[in-house]
Design a protein around this motif. Structure first.
Motif, PDB file in Angstrom:
ATOM      1  N   UNK A 134      36.996  74.933  59.834  1.00 55.89           N
ATOM      2  CA  UNK A 134      36.361  73.747  59.234  1.00 55.89           C
ATOM      3  C   UNK A 134      35.436  74.142  58.094  1.00 55.89           C
ATOM      4  N   UNK A 135      34.743  75.239  58.302  1.00 53.64           N
ATOM      5  CA  UNK A 135      33.818  75.750  57.291  1.00 53.64           C
ATOM      6  C   UNK A 135      34.611  76.181  56.041  1.00 53.64           C
ATOM      7  N   UNK A 136      35.701  76.903  56.257  1.00 59.90           N
ATOM      8  CA  UNK A 136      36.535  77.349  55.127  1.00 59.90           C
ATOM      9  C   UNK A 136      37.162  76.145  54.431  1.00 59.90           C
ATOM     10  N   UNK A 137      37.558  75.118  55.216  1.00 65.04           N
ATOM     11  CA  UNK A 137      38.157  73.906  54.636  1.00 65.04           C
ATOM     12  C   UNK A 137      37.153  73.233  53.706  1.00 65.04           C
ATOM     13  N   UNK A 138      35.916  73.153  54.167  1.00 63.00           N
ATOM     14  CA  UNK A 138      34.880  72.509  53.367  1.00 63.00           C
ATOM     15  C   UNK A 138      34.641  73.282  52.057  1.00 63.00           C
ATOM     16  N   UNK A 139      34.790  74.610  52.122  1.00 64.07           N
ATOM     17  CA  UNK A 139      34.593  75.424  50.899  1.00 64.07           C
ATOM     18  C   UNK A 139      35.734  75.233  49.901  1.00 64.07           C
ATOM     19  N   UNK A 140      36.962  75.244  50.393  1.00 60.17           N
ATOM     20  CA  UNK A 140      38.076  75.138  49.441  1.00 60.17           C
ATOM     21  C   UNK A 140      38.225  73.707  48.924  1.00 60.17           C
ATOM     22  N   UNK A 141      37.666  72.738  49.681  1.00 60.90           N
ATOM     23  CA  UNK A 141      37.798  71.321  49.281  1.00 60.90           C
ATOM     24  C   UNK A 141      37.036  71.002  47.991  1.00 60.90           C
ATOM     25  N   UNK A 142      36.183  71.919  47.525  1.00 61.27           N
ATOM     26  CA  UNK A 142      35.464  71.659  46.266  1.00 61.27           C
ATOM     27  C   UNK A 142      36.350  71.986  45.048  1.00 61.27           C
ATOM     28  N   UNK A 143      37.496  72.636  45.284  1.00 61.87           N
ATOM     29  CA  UNK A 143      38.310  73.111  44.155  1.00 61.87           C
ATOM     30  C   UNK A 143      39.314  72.053  43.697  1.00 61.87           C
ATOM     31  N   UNK A 144      39.204  71.574  42.454  1.00 61.75           N
ATOM     32  CA  UNK A 144      40.095  70.504  41.988  1.00 61.75           C
ATOM     33  C   UNK A 144      41.576  70.870  42.055  1.00 61.75           C
ATOM     34  N   UNK A 145      41.936  72.134  41.778  1.00 59.90           N
ATOM     35  CA  UNK A 145      43.364  72.518  41.807  1.00 59.90           C
ATOM     36  C   UNK A 145      43.932  72.325  43.212  1.00 59.90           C
ATOM     37  N   UNK A 146      43.135  72.732  44.211  1.00 61.57           N
ATOM     38  CA  UNK A 146      43.606  72.592  45.589  1.00 61.57           C
ATOM     39  C   UNK A 146      43.735  71.110  45.938  1.00 61.57           C
ATOM     40  N   UNK A 147      42.763  70.296  45.551  1.00 61.87           N
ATOM     41  CA  UNK A 147      42.798  68.863  45.876  1.00 61.87           C
ATOM     42  C   UNK A 147      44.041  68.220  45.263  1.00 61.87           C
ATOM     43  N   UNK A 148      44.326  68.577  44.015  1.00 64.55           N
ATOM     44  CA  UNK A 148      45.501  68.006  43.344  1.00 64.55           C
ATOM     45  C   UNK A 148      46.780  68.407  44.071  1.00 64.55           C
ATOM     46  N   UNK A 149      46.823  69.660  44.534  1.00 64.71           N
ATOM     47  CA  UNK A 149      48.035  70.152  45.209  1.00 64.71           C
ATOM     48  C   UNK A 149      48.301  69.393  46.513  1.00 64.71           C
ATOM     49  N   UNK A 150      47.270  68.757  47.074  1.00 69.83           N
ATOM     50  CA  UNK A 150      47.452  68.053  48.351  1.00 69.83           C
ATOM     51  C   UNK A 150      47.697  66.548  48.195  1.00 69.83           C
ATOM     52  N   UNK A 151      47.663  66.051  46.951  1.00 63.47           N
ATOM     53  CA  UNK A 151      47.778  64.597  46.736  1.00 63.47           C
ATOM     54  C   UNK A 151      49.133  64.058  47.216  1.00 63.47           C
ATOM     55  N   UNK A 152      50.226  64.700  46.798  1.00 63.48           N
ATOM     56  CA  UNK A 152      51.563  64.178  47.116  1.00 63.48           C
ATOM     57  C   UNK A 152      51.802  64.120  48.627  1.00 63.48           C
ATOM     58  N   UNK A 153      51.359  65.166  49.312  1.00 64.29           N
ATOM     59  CA  UNK A 153      51.527  65.232  50.766  1.00 64.29           C
ATOM     60  C   UNK A 153      50.815  64.041  51.437  1.00 64.29           C
ATOM     61  N   UNK A 154      49.643  63.694  50.900  1.00 67.53           N
ATOM     62  CA  UNK A 154      48.877  62.589  51.487  1.00 67.53           C
ATOM     63  C   UNK A 154      49.547  61.240  51.185  1.00 67.53           C
TER      64      UNK A 154
END
Ligand code: CDP
Length: 220
Positions: free
Chosen positions: A91-111
């Motif tokens: 959960x801690x690592x998830x919260x850290x990577x969630x600040x990165x726009x590239x990662x957020x964009x990569x998860x949009x389609x899946x959602x």
């Protein structure tokens, strides 16, 4: 017409997951736990030793994820990772990577792919603001930091993890700060959202409040 969506956003341990799941069940709709996707990406990053600040590498990893959500369990490449992603370190690592726009964009389609008839209840941080801006109802669920720490403590103990309330409260406040202050999709109530403080409410009362609000909006 596209399938209707109800979004439930809010801070860590606000009860979003439980409430969203029960609302979905009551309406006979699908349920999206978007936080699970961030946790799955984090778990893979930790296992493959991908640096948690390398947006490009994490986006590549996230784009190749194909988790299966089946009967309340989560399978990744044939492995049941349902419990592994609930560890605090993940959960801690998830919260850290969630600040990165590239990662957020990569998860949009899946959602967005989770939107299917007869409807979807999606929980997370930016479901109403970014992922499903046309949701029929947007809920922003909050609760005091102390009651959230107590709930998270109970949840972890039940899952067999060890935990201490003071440490959890500190972590949760740090996570709130990261979620609300990040530049990319910060945690904020969507315009027109129903803001619910669940501190003094039972789960059932919270679920009822959401369903009543949906019926009012759908009837408009
Ligand atoms: O248990 P908690 O509510 O903290 O976590 P979660 O909902 O399982 O999500 C894990 C992490 O992913 C959170 O700490 C958020 O920072 C991040 N997240 C996000 O940025 N956007 C979402 N839509 C969902 C989760």
């Amino acid at each position: 017409m596209r399938a209707p969506v109800i979004t439930v956003d809010g801070p860590t341990a606000s009860g979003k997951g439980t409430v969203a799941q029960r609302v979905a069940h009551a309406l006979g709709w699908h349920y999206l736990d978007s936080g699970a996707l961030y946790r799955i990406a984090a778990l893979q990053a930790l296992r493959r030793a991908v640096p948690l600040d390398d947006g490009g590498a994490l986006a590549g990893l996230a784009a190749s994820l194909a988790p299966l959500f089946r009967d309340g369990r989560i399978l990744l490449e044939g492995e049941d990772i349902t419990d592994a992603i609930r560890a605090e370190a993940v959960g801690e690592a998830a919260s850290r990577i969630a600040v990165l726009p590239e990662l957020r964009t990569a998860l949009v389609a899946l959602q967005r792919a989770a939107r299917r008839a007869p409807g979807l209840v999606a929980d997370g941080r930016d479901m109403g603001t970014v992922i499903f801006p046309d949701a029929v109802l947007k809920v922003f669920l909050t609760a005091s930091a102390e009651s959230r720490a107590a709930r998270r403590h109970k949840q972890l103990i039940e899952k067999g993890f060890s935990a201490n309330v003071a440490g959890l409260l500190r972590d949760l406040q740090a996570r709130d700060a990261r979620d609300t202050q990040r530049a990319s999709a910060p945690l904020v109530a969507a315009e027109g959202a129903l803001v619910l403080d669940s501190t003094g409410l039972t789960v059932e009362q919270t679920v009822q409040a959401v369903i009543e609000a949906y019926r009012r909006r759908a009837g408009d």
